[in-house]
Design an enzyme around this catalytic site. Structure first.
Site, PDB file in Angstrom:
ATOM      1  N   GLU A  77       1.659  -0.211  -5.003  1.00  0.00           N
ATOM      2  CA  GLU A  77       0.783   0.893  -5.417  1.00  0.00           C
ATOM      3  C   GLU A  77       1.611   2.164  -5.485  1.00  0.00           C
ATOM      4  O   GLU A  77       1.965   2.738  -4.457  1.00  0.00           O
ATOM      5  CB  GLU A  77      -0.349   1.053  -4.395  1.00  0.00           C
ATOM      6  CG  GLU A  77      -1.333   2.124  -4.787  1.00  0.00           C
ATOM      7  CD  GLU A  77      -2.197   2.632  -3.619  1.00  0.00           C
ATOM      8  OE1 GLU A  77      -3.295   3.131  -3.880  1.00  0.00           O
ATOM      9  OE2 GLU A  77      -1.757   2.557  -2.452  1.00  0.00           O
ATOM     10  N   ASP A 105       0.819  -1.208   0.000  1.00  0.00           N
ATOM     11  CA  ASP A 105       0.000   0.000   0.000  1.00  0.00           C
ATOM     12  C   ASP A 105       0.856   1.262   0.000  1.00  0.00           C
ATOM     13  O   ASP A 105       1.862   1.340   0.714  1.00  0.00           O
ATOM     14  CB  ASP A 105      -0.879  -0.028   1.265  1.00  0.00           C
ATOM     15  CG  ASP A 105      -1.961   1.029   1.262  1.00  0.00           C
ATOM     16  OD1 ASP A 105      -2.792   1.014   0.342  1.00  0.00           O
ATOM     17  OD2 ASP A 105      -1.970   1.873   2.181  1.00  0.00           O
TER      18      ASP A 105
END
Ligand code: NOJ
Length: 555
Positions: A240, A204
């Site tokens: 990401e 993330d």
């Protein structure tokens, strides 16, 4: 490459599928999806052709950011089951030929994590240094990632008597990932989940996790990747990183791609929507032409939608307005001034030709496809749910009340179902299993052809001349063969005279092209002039396998 390389570097040709256990299948009918439910639907995923599940955060959490606010890195939210259920899912998935990756959310914790509770309680706590503190707010503080919700990235904590940093919501304090003690804890978290049998992580918010302008921070990412590989030979990290290509490159690692294994291609994703809005393939073509080359072990993750807003932050203001006007005319369909909170099918007014064209593109673009749950049946969003939750409605399995997701009363469901034309009554897995021409069967076919065409994951991209602005023609070639794909972004048909000369094939010398997705079985001769005529319908798409005279591939 040899075809056997595809098992070693498995992620390069994997079909990824992202789901949230909470909204997938509720086995005990309490209104919340659970691991036992997921275990019962692994066969659906295997049949679809998925080879790697990406599980959204399922850890204990106050659930103020869909589970991305974690209060315990070593557990399972009790509403979903427990660690034993998790291991059963991983083991059963593996039996069905699927690997599992999980979200690694270590840029921040929840403010309810014991580390933050201890840190804020006393400057002498050994956890104080796990977070970032200041006595005042700097004059030039960066914008928060949720600018319409949070004023900045520094908030005052009464208990601590200091300001703490948070790149996202104020209830998500950023970890001080430059501290060795924090890095050691992150490594332990990684080691724990690998030990339970997973094959990697979706990482993330990577540019927040490590400072982009600091080489020493890249050493941290490199060290994490090395650690993953030591603990699990096939372990990978899918990051990401929503940045322009030149800024994404360092996150793959300067040294032969030894940091993130894969990154989502946010640039091509945003260009795709601009191309759709304009009915002109140009923006996507330009993005693909600008893609940097990757080291052998790295890969792009191609996606159409995900659980967040469709972010358009890399487009210019005018371009973003074009996409907003085409696909999110209402203010309520937009968020954070940069994104759209809708799924693809409603944006395309449910036009099956256009929806199929987009997924055909996703599966034929060099890289690995990443599906978001429900895309395989064309689920829509629920516009009554505000913000990003609109696209996080429960999976639609049947036309029953509760959509086959749960038999709990509607009021007890963890999230409302999609409504009206997008309700389970109209869009569900069960019905599409019985229809030979359903989107489900179509996506299943794409996954099958993608898996049989390793050149898409491994090959060189060649952008071909199609003679029409609205038609994207591209080829992918590796030692396993060559695939040509043609996609029409316009509503009316086109005769496309493909110029195959750049592929350097000995055309006219027995080289043939065969239609992979269609029903035609007899290959067409490519003309000696190196041109090949393809008739495309409005929003049509075509995959053509190039067959050399000595070809042994099964078609
Ligand atoms: C990225 C996740 O995809 C998003 O859902 C979340 O809100 C932020 N990270 C903050 O954790």
């Amino acid at each position: 490459m040899r075809v056997t390389d595809t098992s070693d570097l498995w992620w390069k040709t994997a079909v990824f599928y992202n789901l949230d256990v909470e909204t997938y299948l509720d086995w005990n009918d309490d209104g919340v999806g659970d691991l036992e439910g997921l275990a019962h639907r692994l066969d659906h995923l295997a049949e679809l052709g998925v080879t790697c599940l990406w599980l959204a955060p399922f850890y204990p959490s106050p659930q103020r950011d869909n589970g991305y606010d974690i209060s315990d890195y070593y557990g399972v939210d009790p509403r979903y089951g427990h660690l034993g259920d998790f291991v059963e899912v991983v083991r059963t998935a593996r039996d069905r030929g699927m690997r599992v990756i999980v979200d690694l959310v270590v840029n921040h914790t929840s403010d309810q994590h014991p580390w933050f509770r201890a840190a804020r309680s006393s400057p002498d706590s050994r956890f104080r240094e796990f977070y970032q503190w200041r006595d005042d707010v700097p004059a030039d503080q960066p914008a928060n990632m949720f600018p319409d919700v949070e004023d900045g990235v520094w908030s005052y904590d009464d208990e601590a008597g200091q300001y703490y940093r948070h790149s996202f919501y104020s209830h998500q304090p950023d970890l001080a990932t430059d501290r060795q003690a924090v890095r050691d804890e992150i490594a332990k978290v990684i080691g724990f989940w690998l030990q339970l049998g997973i094959d990697g992580f979706r990482v993330d918010a990577v540019p927040h996790l490590i400072a982009t302008d600091d080489g020493a921070e890249h050493e941290f990412l490199q060290a994490l990747r090395g650690y993953v590989s030591r603990r699990s030979g096939g372990g990978m990290m899918l990051g990401e990183v929503n940045l322009p290509y030149d800024e994404m490159v360092p996150f793959f690692g300067a040294d032969d791609g030894d940091e993130l294994t894969m990154q989502f291609d946010f640039v091509a994703n945003q260009a795709l929507y601009l191309a759709l809005a304009r009915q002109d393939a140009g923006p996507l073509r330009a993005a693909l032409a600008a893609r940097p080359a990757l080291a052998r072990g790295n890969q792009w993750g191609n996606f159409v939608r995900n659980h967040d807003e469709l972010t358009l932050d890399q487009l210019s203001d005018d371009e973003r307005d074009e996409v907003f006007e085409a696909f999110a005319p209402l203010e309520s369909q937009r968020i954070h001034g940069r994104g759209i909170v809708r799924r693809l099918p409603p944006m395309l007014d449910g036009d099956p030709r256009r929806i199929r064209m987009v997924y055909s593109l996703m599966f034929s673009t060099p890289g690995a496809p990443v599906l978001f749950y429900g895309e395989e049946i064309g689920m829509g969003e629920n516009p009554a749910v505000r913000g990003r939750g609109a696209v996080r409605t429960p999976m639609q399995w049947t036309d029953e009340a509760g959509g086959g997701f749960s038999r709990a009363p509607a009021d007890d469901l963890t999230a409302p179902l999609a409504v009206e034309g997008w309700a389970p009554e109209h869009v569900n897995v069960s019905r599409q299993r019985h229809e030979t021409d359903s989107l489900l069967r179509f996506v299943q076919g794409l996954a099958r052809h993608y898996r049989a065409s390793p050149e898409i994951g491994w090959g060189e991209l060649t952008l071909l001349e199609s003679g029409h602005d609205c038609v994207l023609a591209h080829a992918v070639s590796s030692s396993t063969g060559t695939l040509v794909a043609v996609h029409n972004f316009a509503p009316d048909g086109r005769s496309v005279d493909l110029d195959l000369a750049p592929l350097g094939l000995d055309l006219g010398d027995g080289v043939r092209l065969t239609d992979l997705l269609g029903e035609r079985t007899s290959p067409d001769e490519a003309s000696a002039a190196g041109r090949h005529r393809v008739e495309l319908e409005g929003y049509g798409h075509r995959w053509l396998r190039v067959l050399r005279p000595d070809e042994k591939r099964l078609v």
